[in-house]
Write a protein that holds these residues in place. Sequence first.
Motif, PDB file in Angstrom:
ATOM      1  N   THR A 519       0.837  -1.240   0.000  1.00 42.12           N
ATOM      2  CA  THR A 519       0.002   0.111   0.154  1.00 42.12           C
ATOM      3  C   THR A 519       0.995   1.415   0.108  1.00 42.12           C
ATOM      4  N   SER A 520       0.601   2.132  -1.053  1.00 38.27           N
ATOM      5  CA  SER A 520       1.454   3.369  -1.073  1.00 38.27           C
ATOM      6  C   SER A 520       0.413   4.515  -1.658  1.00 38.27           C
ATOM      7  N   PRO A 521       0.742   5.658  -1.739  1.00 37.50           N
ATOM      8  CA  PRO A 521      -0.054   6.732  -2.259  1.00 37.50           C
ATOM      9  C   PRO A 521       0.017   6.386  -3.843  1.00 37.50           C
ATOM     10  N   TYR A 522      -1.242   6.584  -4.624  1.00 32.50           N
ATOM     11  CA  TYR A 522      -1.164   6.459  -5.930  1.00 32.50           C
ATOM     12  C   TYR A 522      -0.679   7.594  -6.769  1.00 32.50           C
ATOM     13  N   PHE A 523      -0.164   8.627  -6.279  1.00 34.59           N
ATOM     14  CA  PHE A 523       0.273   9.810  -6.975  1.00 34.59           C
ATOM     15  C   PHE A 523       1.686   9.742  -6.321  1.00 34.59           C
ATOM     16  N   TYR A 524       2.612   9.927  -7.406  1.00 35.27           N
ATOM     17  CA  TYR A 524       3.816  10.354  -7.063  1.00 35.27           C
ATOM     18  C   TYR A 524       4.554  11.398  -7.927  1.00 35.27           C
ATOM     19  N   ASP A 525       5.854  11.630  -7.737  1.00 31.93           N
ATOM     20  CA  ASP A 525       6.265  12.911  -8.867  1.00 31.93           C
ATOM     21  C   ASP A 525       7.784  12.669  -9.104  1.00 31.93           C
ATOM     22  N   ASN A 526       8.330  13.339  -9.911  1.00 25.77           N
ATOM     23  CA  ASN A 526       9.704  13.342 -10.209  1.00 25.77           C
ATOM     24  C   ASN A 526      10.283  14.665  -9.691  1.00 25.77           C
ATOM     25  N   TYR A 527       9.419  15.857  -9.604  1.00 33.38           N
ATOM     26  CA  TYR A 527       9.919  17.009  -9.545  1.00 33.38           C
ATOM     27  C   TYR A 527      10.700  17.395  -8.228  1.00 33.38           C
ATOM     28  N   TRP A 528      11.015  16.663  -6.986  1.00 34.07           N
ATOM     29  CA  TRP A 528      11.796  17.034  -6.173  1.00 34.07           C
ATOM     30  C   TRP A 528      13.065  16.539  -6.379  1.00 34.07           C
ATOM     31  N   LYS A 529      13.198  15.544  -7.317  1.00 33.63           N
ATOM     32  CA  LYS A 529      14.593  15.196  -7.632  1.00 33.63           C
ATOM     33  C   LYS A 529      14.819  15.942  -8.823  1.00 33.63           C
ATOM     34  N   HIS A 530      14.236  16.493  -9.510  1.00 34.10           N
ATOM     35  CA  HIS A 530      14.419  17.390 -10.908  1.00 34.10           C
ATOM     36  C   HIS A 530      13.547  18.565 -10.835  1.00 34.10           C
ATOM     37  N   PRO A 531      14.038  19.726 -10.029  1.00 34.88           N
ATOM     38  CA  PRO A 531      13.180  20.985  -9.862  1.00 34.88           C
ATOM     39  C   PRO A 531      13.102  21.678 -11.100  1.00 34.88           C
ATOM     40  N   PHE A 539      -0.547  10.511 -11.582  1.00 38.30           N
ATOM     41  CA  PHE A 539      -1.619   9.645 -11.160  1.00 38.30           C
ATOM     42  C   PHE A 539      -1.640   8.394 -11.734  1.00 38.30           C
ATOM     43  N   ALA A 540      -1.830   7.310 -10.868  1.00 38.29           N
ATOM     44  CA  ALA A 540      -2.065   6.008 -11.440  1.00 38.29           C
ATOM     45  C   ALA A 540      -3.399   5.989 -12.098  1.00 38.29           C
ATOM     46  N   PRO A 541      -3.286   5.509 -13.287  1.00 37.33           N
ATOM     47  CA  PRO A 541      -4.555   5.550 -14.244  1.00 37.33           C
ATOM     48  C   PRO A 541      -5.618   4.708 -13.694  1.00 37.33           C
ATOM     49  N   ASP A 542      -5.720   3.801 -12.787  1.00 40.05           N
ATOM     50  CA  ASP A 542      -6.738   2.820 -12.312  1.00 40.05           C
ATOM     51  C   ASP A 542      -7.214   3.156 -11.251  1.00 40.05           C
ATOM     52  N   VAL A 543      -7.043   4.467 -10.568  1.00 41.21           N
ATOM     53  CA  VAL A 543      -7.547   4.910  -9.427  1.00 41.21           C
ATOM     54  C   VAL A 543      -8.546   6.196  -9.853  1.00 41.21           C
ATOM     55  N   PRO A 544      -9.585   6.343  -9.135  1.00 42.21           N
ATOM     56  CA  PRO A 544     -10.389   7.458  -9.679  1.00 42.21           C
ATOM     57  C   PRO A 544      -9.708   8.771  -9.631  1.00 42.21           C
ATOM     58  N   PHE A 545     -10.016   9.609 -10.740  1.00 41.51           N
ATOM     59  CA  PHE A 545      -9.006  10.834 -10.947  1.00 41.51           C
ATOM     60  C   PHE A 545      -9.219  11.773  -9.454  1.00 41.51           C
ATOM     61  N   GLY A 546      -8.218  12.103  -9.011  1.00 39.59           N
ATOM     62  CA  GLY A 546      -8.226  13.247  -7.913  1.00 39.59           C
ATOM     63  C   GLY A 546      -8.505  12.995  -6.497  1.00 39.59           C
ATOM     64  N   VAL A 547      -9.003  11.674  -6.239  1.00 37.48           N
ATOM     65  CA  VAL A 547      -9.270  11.208  -4.834  1.00 37.48           C
ATOM     66  C   VAL A 547      -8.101  11.396  -4.109  1.00 37.48           C
ATOM     67  N   PRO A 548      -8.204  11.548  -2.669  1.00 35.15           N
ATOM     68  CA  PRO A 548      -7.165  11.626  -1.632  1.00 35.15           C
ATOM     69  C   PRO A 548      -6.361  10.554  -1.740  1.00 35.15           C
ATOM     70  N   PHE A 549      -6.427   9.235  -1.753  1.00 36.34           N
ATOM     71  CA  PHE A 549      -5.940   8.164  -1.459  1.00 36.34           C
ATOM     72  C   PHE A 549      -6.584   7.105  -2.518  1.00 36.34           C
ATOM     73  N   ALA A 550      -5.976   6.032  -2.960  1.00 37.56           N
ATOM     74  CA  ALA A 550      -6.619   4.996  -3.649  1.00 37.56           C
ATOM     75  C   ALA A 550      -7.508   4.272  -2.716  1.00 37.56           C
ATOM     76  N   PRO A 551      -8.903   3.908  -3.107  1.00 36.59           N
ATOM     77  CA  PRO A 551      -9.862   3.207  -2.185  1.00 36.59           C
ATOM     78  C   PRO A 551      -9.319   2.031  -2.048  1.00 36.59           C
ATOM     79  N   ARG A 722      -1.029   6.428   7.599  1.00 40.34           N
ATOM     80  CA  ARG A 722      -0.600   6.418   6.088  1.00 40.34           C
ATOM     81  C   ARG A 722       0.721   5.574   5.886  1.00 40.34           C
ATOM     82  N   GLN A 723       1.046   5.171   4.830  1.00 38.57           N
ATOM     83  CA  GLN A 723       2.396   4.782   4.677  1.00 38.57           C
ATOM     84  C   GLN A 723       2.747   4.900   3.354  1.00 38.57           C
ATOM     85  N   VAL A 724       4.267   5.332   3.129  1.00 43.43           N
ATOM     86  CA  VAL A 724       4.748   5.427   1.598  1.00 43.43           C
ATOM     87  C   VAL A 724       5.867   4.576   1.661  1.00 43.43           C
TER      88      VAL A 724
END
Length: 953
Positions: A519-531, A539-551, A722-724
Amino acid sequence: MKRLLTPTVGARLFGLALTLLAAVHLHVLAQNRMTYSLVSPDSGHVALGLALRKLGVSGTFMQAPAHPDDETNALFALFGYGMGLRTIDLQNNRGEGGQNEICPELFGDIGVLRTSELLAAHRIDGAEQYFTRAIDYGYSFDPQEVIGKWGRQDIVGDYVRLFRTLRPDIVVTMNIQGRGGDRAHEATTVLVREAWLAAADPSKYPEQIRQGLRPWQPMKLYFSAGFGGPGGRGGRGAPGPDGPPPLAPPPPTPPPPASSPPASPPPASPPVKLTPVNTAAYDPLLGRTYQEIGSDARSFHKCQGTGGLPGLPGIAGGRGGRGGGGYQLMETTIALQKNQDETSLFDGIDISLPALARYAGPNPPPALTASLAQIFTEANRARSAFAAGNDASTAAPVEAGLAAVRALRAQLASMGLGDSARYEIDFRLNTKERDYQDAVLAAHGITFDAVADDGLVIPGQPVKLSILAQNHGPSDIAVTGVAIAGFDAPGSCQPATVKKDAVFACAVDAHVPKDAKPTSPYFYDNYWKHPAGQAINVFAPDVPFGVPFAPTPFRVTFHLKAGGADVTRELPVQFRYVKDTYYGDKRMELNVVPVFSVGISPPLSVIPVPAAAGSPQRAAAKAGANPPAREIHVSVTNGAKAKAQVRVALELPLGWSAVPAGVPIDFTHEDESLSARFLVTAPAHVKTGEYTLRAVVTSPATGDRRFADGYQEIEYPHVERRQVVKPAETILKVVDVGIVSEISVGYIVGVGDRVPPAIEQLGAKLTLIGPEELAWGDLSKYGVIMTGVRAYERRADLRAYNRRLLEYAGQGGTVIVQYNKMEFNQAEYGPYPAKVSGNRVSDETVPVKVLAPNHPLFNYPNKIGASTWAGWVQERGLYFLGEKDARYVDLVSMVDSFKDNPGDKLGAFVEARVGKGRWIYLGLGLWRQLPAGTEGAYQLLANLIGLGKPPTD
């Protein structure tokens, strides 16, 4: 009283108090704030009343703020609880670039925490939560920079997608500030307005139409009055020094031709029409005003410093707790509505259920209007019974209303409606069917639960589920079925009749799927490594768009017969536990973890290797010296329900070595955590740069499978756990930094402080100074004493014994005070009068002018030059000293690149000589740069602590 009574006097007064209380039978109230409700959210009189308010209305209110805590929680309470409408909080971002006032999480991790805090707030105010993909990358004075960083096309598209998906009737966003504050608020406002215009156009973002979404335009778009609406945003941004600008400033008037006569002054602009909202209204069902509910909800933004004293009636208390506010209608589909003097945001919008017939055009089918009228009549019958105090009599009309909703949905296809009309009506009836089912369950007093015997589960693990339905209603109910999802081969629950005040209980054995992913957040980024890249989440495509966490996939659905109605209720499987006796029981959804979770520390290991060029000290340090070895600790947690043997090893960069080569670990039980220690050494002539080290765990029990991931737990008393999931990696950062050996540093830890590890990695002997040592210990043993980030805010002992630091400085010591907020201004904590200001420099690339080039800080043991200021992240610094005594000397100055933050910025790096020593204020953001591995920040830190041992030549 601010001070506790002494034991002797306190005992005497306590005895006297007991005597008096016994004589008059007074009731003693506990002095802890109630953190739970006496009212069930699912059953009972209040829950029933709130459910009934939803039945005769149809409408959706959406607020679209910029960051977590920009929302107006009282509005959600008013429109949701008070009017029975659907309420949605659509945040632009998750607050990743903000400060953390309770804990160490930053960047993406603080985004997870702030998302959890929003969910905790909405447990109070009742709103749903959604997000765009934008990342809060930091404070900016330029809205166009913000829009460019986010990507205009992408984020407008996100708003369009969510408008089309959720179909709000009213959207309230922020405003056009014009100057001052964090201009991400203005950028958000601009993009929301563009999305409002685009969402109704099927030629805009046509891929969304191909995916099944339909055009939609909310009937109204409002800007909030002043800064972000009633309240303020907990200090993140603020209006300019001259007060808030107009909501929508007019375009500039072009200058007249040179030959024209002087123009007469333009006529005064008409006053802006503001629609009032009174959140101070009292709700007799809830026994509170909506502003009080909003204040409690907003208090959950604790990592932003909220959650202090709740507001009192008649006293303003933050965004959630002000008694109303004003909103400017900027866009509307309702003819002539802008000319009206509105008394409500919903003026001109009929939210009654029969008004759904408007989607069928001017002549809706009689069968449609009759059916809607019947549903509305049943809602009114139920509310009349409730108002008369007869809760049990609400069940029959609610059941009849549910049957009428279902019948109408089934008949829509045969009513001759157009495709668009049928879709719009059925979209809202679908929501209304769920509302009626909830009302049936509330009228029958039915509550549900589904709990597991474990919360952290591994793939293939057996779990025991307890599935419960409790009947507090006036009559029997029947559980006709229970569906269990997310598990392999779960057992079944047999149908049963549940008598009044009885409980349906079913124990089920199930297994977590063997291929379950951690279990981990369905959203991730590359920004903080490459600002330098786009500030946007993936966003993971199999999760309803924009929800806080994957159901969670682990769910239970009850099927029941209550009275004459068939109803369902779905809920997640949870785990109950007590982590802190004081706070009591908590709940969490089931989290899948690896069989062996691997963690590594430190996450960043800095290895200073000074170049030979420069001072004699640096040349001596370099000559013949090998890079220092670094201790690396690998922790492994056994997730299996049995004994286990594992071997821990490191994957090293080429040329690096580790002792030992591997470490065996024997686990005796589940959840046991053990660690392995390695000593890692760089090659003799290692080059500066970044190297990656990985930890790997293998076990005979799992064959050739390699475990190289762990998880970071993000949990505090006010939020759900929550966990990452993160790879077990350490960055080995070899930096060109000279160090001074044998320096003893005393450190007074602040809030979310990650500076101490950096001090240790520079070879200093670090001691964390506690309250007792600060009060009466020998401080003279330290060459330098440093206070942590916002330490004066959170350390009462520091405020109380601050004079000890000044005396230490006067006797020849060096005191370094990292940035503080306005709490520093509550007393004179510096050696001379000075006030912290809101001044900051947000462009991390602007030149830094050294005003005292001969000062040791810029020369020993590192020569500070242009390279020192390169590669900084997010900002130069914040909360600089403002007004200050002339005895403070500025060491640097900067000019921000943003036109709305003009002028030379002083106060970022300030020194005052005190007796034989010195006192330094550091507004430069080393606290953010050091965890990011910014080389220049380590050079500055080495020079700062080097003040404790002046050069000998």
